[in-house]
Design an enzyme around this catalytic site. Structure first.
Site, PDB file in Angstrom:
ATOM      1  N   LYS A 152       0.861  -1.187   0.000  1.00  0.00           N
ATOM      2  CA  LYS A 152       0.000   0.000   0.000  1.00  0.00           C
ATOM      3  C   LYS A 152       0.888   1.224   0.000  1.00  0.00           C
ATOM      4  O   LYS A 152       1.977   1.181   0.579  1.00  0.00           O
ATOM      5  CB  LYS A 152      -0.910   0.010   1.232  1.00  0.00           C
ATOM      6  CG  LYS A 152      -1.862  -1.168   1.346  1.00  0.00           C
ATOM      7  CD  LYS A 152      -3.086  -1.028   0.474  1.00  0.00           C
ATOM      8  CE  LYS A 152      -3.893  -2.325   0.434  1.00  0.00           C
ATOM      9  NZ  LYS A 152      -5.092  -2.276  -0.349  1.00  0.00           N
ATOM     10  N   LYS A 178       2.163  -9.168  -2.058  1.00  0.00           N
ATOM     11  CA  LYS A 178       1.445  -9.175  -3.326  1.00  0.00           C
ATOM     12  C   LYS A 178       1.160  -7.777  -3.819  1.00  0.00           C
ATOM     13  O   LYS A 178       1.016  -6.836  -3.040  1.00  0.00           O
ATOM     14  CB  LYS A 178       0.160 -10.004  -3.252  1.00  0.00           C
ATOM     15  CG  LYS A 178      -0.876  -9.476  -2.296  1.00  0.00           C
ATOM     16  CD  LYS A 178      -2.144 -10.320  -2.345  1.00  0.00           C
ATOM     17  CE  LYS A 178      -3.076  -9.929  -3.477  1.00  0.00           C
ATOM     18  NZ  LYS A 178      -3.607  -8.571  -3.363  1.00  0.00           N
ATOM     19  N   ASP A 180      -1.332  -5.043  -5.523  1.00  0.00           N
ATOM     20  CA  ASP A 180      -2.760  -4.826  -5.380  1.00  0.00           C
ATOM     21  C   ASP A 180      -3.442  -5.092  -6.720  1.00  0.00           C
ATOM     22  O   ASP A 180      -2.795  -5.102  -7.779  1.00  0.00           O
ATOM     23  CB  ASP A 180      -3.045  -3.412  -4.853  1.00  0.00           C
ATOM     24  CG  ASP A 180      -4.092  -3.462  -3.757  1.00  0.00           C
ATOM     25  OD1 ASP A 180      -5.058  -4.230  -3.929  1.00  0.00           O
ATOM     26  OD2 ASP A 180      -3.955  -2.757  -2.747  1.00  0.00           O
ATOM     27  N   GLU A 181      -4.737  -5.300  -6.660  1.00  0.00           N
ATOM     28  CA  GLU A 181      -5.448  -5.765  -7.858  1.00  0.00           C
ATOM     29  C   GLU A 181      -5.485  -4.721  -8.979  1.00  0.00           C
ATOM     30  O   GLU A 181      -5.719  -5.070 -10.132  1.00  0.00           O
ATOM     31  CB  GLU A 181      -6.872  -6.215  -7.489  1.00  0.00           C
ATOM     32  CG  GLU A 181      -7.865  -5.109  -7.107  1.00  0.00           C
ATOM     33  CD  GLU A 181      -7.634  -4.525  -5.717  1.00  0.00           C
ATOM     34  OE1 GLU A 181      -6.873  -5.131  -4.945  1.00  0.00           O
ATOM     35  OE2 GLU A 181      -8.204  -3.455  -5.422  1.00  0.00           O
ATOM     36  N   HIS A 269      -7.077 -13.243  -7.297  1.00  0.00           N
ATOM     37  CA  HIS A 269      -7.836 -12.145  -6.682  1.00  0.00           C
ATOM     38  C   HIS A 269      -9.193 -12.108  -7.362  1.00  0.00           C
ATOM     39  O   HIS A 269      -9.322 -12.475  -8.528  1.00  0.00           O
ATOM     40  CB  HIS A 269      -7.082 -10.824  -6.893  1.00  0.00           C
ATOM     41  CG  HIS A 269      -7.570  -9.715  -6.008  1.00  0.00           C
ATOM     42  ND1 HIS A 269      -8.748  -9.048  -6.247  1.00  0.00           N
ATOM     43  CD2 HIS A 269      -7.035  -9.164  -4.882  1.00  0.00           C
ATOM     44  CE1 HIS A 269      -8.912  -8.132  -5.297  1.00  0.00           C
ATOM     45  NE2 HIS A 269      -7.889  -8.177  -4.457  1.00  0.00           N
ATOM     46  N   LYS A 309     -13.150  -5.535   6.420  1.00  0.00           N
ATOM     47  CA  LYS A 309     -13.861  -4.375   5.842  1.00  0.00           C
ATOM     48  C   LYS A 309     -14.787  -4.749   4.678  1.00  0.00           C
ATOM     49  O   LYS A 309     -15.530  -3.907   4.204  1.00  0.00           O
ATOM     50  CB  LYS A 309     -12.843  -3.331   5.368  1.00  0.00           C
ATOM     51  CG  LYS A 309     -12.100  -3.721   4.089  1.00  0.00           C
ATOM     52  CD  LYS A 309     -11.182  -2.623   3.558  1.00  0.00           C
ATOM     53  CE  LYS A 309     -10.592  -3.041   2.214  1.00  0.00           C
ATOM     54  NZ  LYS A 309      -9.570  -2.162   1.691  1.00  0.00           N
TER      55      LYS A 309
END
Ligand code: CAP
Ligand code: MG
Length: 421
Positions: A152, A178, A180-181, A269, A309
């Site tokens: 992130k 990993k 992020d998508e 994902h 979340k």
């Protein structure tokens, strides 16, 4: 030919049919609405057509065989499916195709699919699966949950900055880093530079810690190009590949899983799944997408959290059933390691592991990089929470002697869906 052709007089042979289970909302009786699905998705249309031969009617009509309340099951004859060329897309065009738009239905949700062995045998499934991935990480004995992190911010860092975050996370104790998508090959972080920088950083981390650390490089692209991109990634040191399987389509994943030269685990994902899975009345249950991902060859698949979340409050039992299905026998296909991700932080580790099991990847992005003392301390805090759970200790007791965990608990407590201050 009336609609009766689409009703089974006896229980269908599960070896000769693909069984699909739907929940239907309709102004018509559910049985009749279901027969309209069976008609539309096999040999019928909205009216009789003169071109339907006796053979077609006898052999290829899908049949409704079980109606209970709003649930209806339909048996699709195995001959309707072409797994050689059409594959998963053509299976979906039948069991999850036009039916969603039929005016006779107000809503319909595909809840589950049961595949006949002759269909499953066309798929190779995961190359590594739970045990393969555990063997590579050396966690086959202790059976602890794996710890992953998503770099992130999800986009914006340069390759070098990404590698620095990866290195810090690795030293803090993650098993996997990993992408992020939403990150693939944007100008600010080109794929090949990022791979090079991150693998160099992880080699250094492995040298210092003696642990193997995966980097799931996001190579989401069309099925026409994905094996080329994957091969280049492997030539450049990639040790895990990631695909957004809903946006890219199952064939992109399957192409990688079935290519013998691509000998690294595949992380799936599911970005966009909720457009199909979230509405409880209409769409496709995650259970179905998870089964297809297993057929297509995912070694690891996002399936949701018990606390976090994403998703709904009351779906823990469903997620847990999906995870059990992914780990259960399926005609010789290897089990898939589920990934719990989205809003996870140390305070949520016990709840997630208790509900979802230890054969799992716990992925934390914000819950690691948002730690008051940064990524390395954040990864340590997550590992400490996992260790506490494995030892049967409470987080608060364990936190007395583990400062990173203590700091994480002070910031986030054991609440879910923590928001910006
Ligand atoms: C998590 C995540 C994952 C979601 C996917 C994100 O980050 O990277 O993509 O968890 O959801 O972008 O939100 P945080 P799911 O750890 O910072 O929340 O697994 O439900 O498909
Ligand atoms: Mg993400």
């Amino acid at each position: 030919m009336g609609l009766d052709v689409f009703f089974a007089k006896e229980f269908p042979d599960p070896e000769q049919h693909l069984l699909a289970h739907y929940r239907i909302e309709s102004d018509e009786p559910i049985e009749r609405a279901a027969m309209k699905i069976a008609a539309e998705e096999s040999i019928g249309t909205w009216t009789e057509v003169k071109t339907t031969t006796t053979r077609v009617r006898r052999d290829l009509a899908a049949k409704v065989y079980n109606v209970k309340g709003r649930m209806a099951s339909i048996a699709f004859p195995i001959e309707l499916f072409d797994v050689q060329i059409g594959g998963i897309p053509s299976i979906l065009s039948i069991v999850a195709g036009n039916l969603f738009g039929l005016r006779a239905l107000r809503a319909v949700r595909l809840m589950d699919l049961e595949f006949p062995p002759d269909v499953v045998s066309h798929f190779k499934g995961p190359k590594f699966g739970v045990e393969g991935v555990r063997r590579m990480l050396g966690t086959g004995r202790d059976r602890r949950p794996h710890l992953g992190t998503i770099v992130k911010p999800k986009v914006g860092l340069t390759p070098r900055e990404t590698a620095k975050v990866a290195y810090e996370a690795a030293l803090g104790g993650v098993d996997m880093i990993k992408d992020d998508e939403t990150l693939v090959n944007q100008k600010f972080c080109p794929l090949w530079d990022r791979l090079h920088e991150v693998m160099e950083a992880l080699d250094k981390a492995t040298g210092e810690t003696g642990r193997k650390i995966f980097y799931a490089l996001n190579i989401t692209t069309g099925a026409d190009r994905i094996t080329d991109v994957a091969e280049k990634a492997l030539e450049n040191g990639a040790n895990m590949l990631m695909v957004d399987i809903i946006t890219a389509g199952f064939p992109s994943l399957q192409a990688l899983a079935e290519d013998p030269s691509i000998d690294v685990p595949l992380h799936a994902h599911r970005a966009m799944h909720a457009a199909m899975t979230r509405n409880r009345e209409h769409g496709i249950h995650m259970n179905v997408l998870a089964k297809l991902a297993r057929l297509a060859g995912a070694d690891q698949l996002h399936t949701g959290t018990a606390a976090g979340k994403m998703g709904e409050e009351n779906e823990v039992a469903e997620i847990s059933r999906i995870n059990e299905m992914l780990r259960a026998p399926m005609n010789g296909l290897k089990p898939v390691l589920p990934a719990a991700s989205g809003g996870i932080h140390p305070g949520l580790v016990p709840e997630n592991v208790e509900a979802l099991g230890r054969d799992i990847v716990l992925n934390a992005g914000g819950g690691i990089h948002g730690h008051p003392r940064g990524t390395r301390a954040g990864a340590r805090a997550m590992r400490q929470a996992i260790d506490a759970h494995m030892m049967g200790a409470s987080l608060s007791d364990y936190a007395e002697k583990h400062v990173e965990l203590r700091e994480a608990l002070q910031l986030w407590g054991t609440r879910q869906d923590y928001r910006y201050a």
